[in-house]
Write a protein that holds these residues in place. Structure first.
Motif, mmCIF file in Angstrom:
data_model
loop_
_atom_site.group_PDB
_atom_site.id
_atom_site.type_symbol
_atom_site.label_atom_id
_atom_site.label_comp_id
_atom_site.label_asym_id
_atom_site.label_seq_id
_atom_site.Cartn_x
_atom_site.Cartn_y
_atom_site.Cartn_z
ATOM 1 N N LEU A 93 -7.128 3.987 -14.274
ATOM 2 C CA LEU A 93 -6.391 2.858 -14.172
ATOM 3 C C LEU A 93 -5.509 2.842 -13.046
ATOM 4 C CD1 LEU A 93 -5.854 2.189 -17.976
ATOM 5 C CD2 LEU A 93 -7.635 1.643 -16.408
ATOM 6 N N PRO A 94 -5.866 1.438 -12.398
ATOM 7 C CA PRO A 94 -4.839 0.479 -11.018
ATOM 8 C C PRO A 94 -3.794 0.866 -11.392
ATOM 9 C CG PRO A 94 -6.525 -0.953 -10.983
ATOM 10 C CD PRO A 94 -6.786 0.250 -12.472
ATOM 11 N N VAL A 95 -2.725 0.150 -10.724
ATOM 12 C CA VAL A 95 -1.460 -0.199 -11.256
ATOM 13 C C VAL A 95 -0.539 -0.263 -9.475
ATOM 14 C CG1 VAL A 95 -0.838 1.438 -13.079
ATOM 15 C CG2 VAL A 95 0.308 2.003 -10.959
ATOM 16 N N ALA A 96 0.067 -1.621 -9.870
ATOM 17 C CA ALA A 96 0.248 -2.398 -8.837
ATOM 18 C C ALA A 96 2.054 -1.305 -8.556
ATOM 19 C CB ALA A 96 0.538 -3.655 -9.708
ATOM 20 N N ASP A 97 2.311 -0.828 -9.137
ATOM 21 C CA ASP A 97 4.030 -0.419 -9.376
ATOM 22 C C ASP A 97 4.512 1.153 -9.786
ATOM 23 O OD1 ASP A 97 6.690 0.511 -9.557
ATOM 24 O OD2 ASP A 97 7.314 -1.359 -8.788
ATOM 25 N N LEU A 98 3.874 1.889 -9.459
ATOM 26 C CA LEU A 98 3.769 3.367 -10.049
ATOM 27 C C LEU A 98 5.624 3.720 -10.847
ATOM 28 C CD1 LEU A 98 1.688 5.808 -8.033
ATOM 29 C CD2 LEU A 98 1.274 5.232 -10.600
ATOM 30 N N GLU A 99 6.456 3.339 -10.334
ATOM 31 C CA GLU A 99 7.872 3.576 -10.982
ATOM 32 C C GLU A 99 7.877 2.573 -12.381
ATOM 33 O OE1 GLU A 99 10.690 5.488 -10.867
ATOM 34 O OE2 GLU A 99 9.392 6.575 -8.578
ATOM 35 N N ARG A 100 7.172 1.390 -12.136
ATOM 36 C CA ARG A 100 7.072 -0.231 -13.460
ATOM 37 C C ARG A 100 6.354 0.493 -14.289
ATOM 38 N NH1 ARG A 100 4.584 -5.469 -12.044
ATOM 39 N NH2 ARG A 100 2.752 -3.800 -12.720
ATOM 40 N N SER A 101 4.978 1.140 -14.309
ATOM 41 C CA SER A 101 4.327 2.332 -15.126
ATOM 42 C C SER A 101 4.616 3.118 -15.579
ATOM 43 C CB SER A 101 2.706 2.451 -14.675
ATOM 44 O OG SER A 101 1.903 1.220 -14.336
ATOM 45 N N ILE B 288 -3.371 5.179 -11.271
ATOM 46 C CA ILE B 288 -3.383 5.352 -10.168
ATOM 47 C C ILE B 288 -2.931 4.187 -9.530
ATOM 48 C CG2 ILE B 288 -4.327 6.135 -8.031
ATOM 49 C CD1 ILE B 288 -6.667 7.842 -9.890
ATOM 50 N N GLU B 289 -1.804 4.528 -8.298
ATOM 51 C CA GLU B 289 -1.282 2.805 -7.192
ATOM 52 C C GLU B 289 -2.172 2.438 -6.338
ATOM 53 O OE1 GLU B 289 1.220 4.260 -4.153
ATOM 54 O OE2 GLU B 289 2.794 2.676 -4.876
ATOM 55 N N ARG B 290 -2.197 1.420 -6.651
ATOM 56 C CA ARG B 290 -3.915 0.437 -6.425
ATOM 57 C C ARG B 290 -4.464 0.760 -4.468
ATOM 58 N NH1 ARG B 290 -2.204 -5.515 -7.959
ATOM 59 N NH2 ARG B 290 -2.890 -5.185 -10.411
ATOM 60 N N GLU B 291 -3.708 0.982 -4.267
ATOM 61 C CA GLU B 291 -3.871 1.354 -2.575
ATOM 62 C C GLU B 291 -4.809 2.400 -3.230
ATOM 63 O OE1 GLU B 291 -1.302 0.110 -3.095
ATOM 64 O OE2 GLU B 291 -1.322 -1.625 -2.610
ATOM 65 N N GLU B 292 -4.009 3.500 -3.282
ATOM 66 C CA GLU B 292 -4.710 5.258 -3.007
ATOM 67 C C GLU B 292 -6.243 4.579 -4.708
ATOM 68 O OE1 GLU B 292 -5.268 9.448 -3.008
ATOM 69 O OE2 GLU B 292 -4.188 7.652 -3.041
ATOM 70 N N LEU C 210 6.855 3.680 -24.171
ATOM 71 C CA LEU C 210 5.952 3.943 -25.545
ATOM 72 C C LEU C 210 6.410 5.301 -25.989
ATOM 73 C CD1 LEU C 210 2.891 2.380 -24.133
ATOM 74 C CD2 LEU C 210 4.747 1.407 -25.505
ATOM 75 N N GLY C 211 6.960 6.304 -25.579
ATOM 76 C CA GLY C 211 7.219 7.471 -25.481
ATOM 77 C C GLY C 211 6.573 8.769 -24.844
ATOM 78 N N LEU C 212 5.771 8.224 -24.203
ATOM 79 C CA LEU C 212 4.509 8.866 -23.459
ATOM 80 C C LEU C 212 4.890 9.963 -23.114
ATOM 81 C CD1 LEU C 212 0.647 6.787 -23.021
ATOM 82 C CD2 LEU C 212 1.771 7.628 -25.588
ATOM 83 N N SER C 213 4.289 11.547 -23.346
ATOM 84 C CA SER C 213 4.065 12.575 -22.387
ATOM 85 C C SER C 213 3.994 12.711 -20.762
ATOM 86 C CB SER C 213 4.605 13.502 -22.858
ATOM 87 O OG SER C 213 5.484 13.928 -24.195
ATOM 88 N N THR C 214 4.668 13.181 -19.717
ATOM 89 C CA THR C 214 3.786 13.253 -18.654
ATOM 90 C C THR C 214 5.379 13.951 -17.903
ATOM 91 O OG1 THR C 214 3.564 12.581 -16.742
ATOM 92 C CG2 THR C 214 5.195 11.137 -17.410
ATOM 93 N N GLU C 215 5.304 14.281 -16.689
ATOM 94 C CA GLU C 215 5.757 15.606 -15.891
ATOM 95 C C GLU C 215 5.896 14.025 -14.836
ATOM 96 O OE1 GLU C 215 5.932 18.741 -15.715
ATOM 97 O OE2 GLU C 215 5.160 18.502 -17.897
ATOM 98 N N GLY C 216 5.528 12.773 -14.820
ATOM 99 C CA GLY C 216 6.188 11.878 -13.841
ATOM 100 C C GLY C 216 4.955 11.817 -12.631
ATOM 101 N N ILE C 217 5.537 10.992 -11.689
ATOM 102 C CA ILE C 217 4.468 10.462 -10.271
ATOM 103 C C ILE C 217 4.506 11.582 -9.650
ATOM 104 C CG2 ILE C 217 4.834 9.179 -8.712
ATOM 105 C CD1 ILE C 217 6.188 6.792 -9.796
ATOM 106 N N ASP C 218 3.123 11.831 -9.213
ATOM 107 C CA ASP C 218 2.756 13.309 -8.265
ATOM 108 C C ASP C 218 1.855 12.739 -7.483
ATOM 109 O OD1 ASP C 218 2.112 15.874 -6.943
ATOM 110 O OD2 ASP C 218 1.057 16.406 -8.873
ATOM 111 N N GLY C 219 1.102 12.893 -6.570
ATOM 112 C CA GLY C 219 0.770 12.318 -5.741
ATOM 113 C C GLY C 219 -0.322 10.528 -5.217
#
Length: 139
Positions: free
Chosen positions: A10-18, A50-54, A26-35
């Motif tokens: 899914l495209p998102v406008a702001d990775l940090e906000r997402s 994924i950031e919209r531009e990417e 929501l408590g979902l697990s992730t390693e964070g932002i990568d690439g």
């Protein structure tokens, strides 16, 4: 076609906000932002934000649509949930994290359902169906 796993990007406008919404809210697990992307491994689903531009590079490569354009509500992400209380709790957590609940949860066609949107307008559907929850699993 016999897919081994399902991946939703899914495209998102702001990775940090997402990241704050999905991980902290929501408590979902992730390693964070990568690439330029965030990965959440859910049961039977890999969810990439994924950031919209990417994201635009993928749509350009496929030759479809306006690169990077997100149409809120263009898809519905549905999840089977274990109880009515869990549906209600998840909706409350989504709102506390900056999402929105377009209408109150309720019973539709025998299932208890609730909907929320994330900060980019992606629509999530939470479904609890007591009949399917209590059905025996096939062996």
């Amino acid at each position: 076609m016999k897919p081994k796993t399902v991946v939703l990007s899914l495209p998102v406008a702001d990775l940090e906000r997402s990241l704050r919404f999905y991980r902290d809210g929501l408590g979902l697990s992730t390693e964070g932002i990568d690439g330029g992307a965030i990965l959440f491994e859910l049961p039977n689903l890999s969810l990439f934000l994924i950031e919209r531009e990417e994201y635009g590079t993928y749509t350009e490569r496929a030759g479809v649509g306006t690169p990077g354009a997100a149409v809120p509500g263009a898809c519905v992400i549905s999840c089977a949930i274990g109880s009515k209380a869990e549906v209600d709790d998840t909706l409350a957590r989504a709102v506390a994290a900056g999402g929105a609940v377009p209408k109150p949860a309720g019973t539709y066609d025998g299932s208890y359902m609730g909907y929320f949107t994330d900060a980019d307008g992606h629509l999530w559907e939470l479904v609890f169906n007591a009949q399917t929850q209590s059905a025996p699993t096939p062996e």
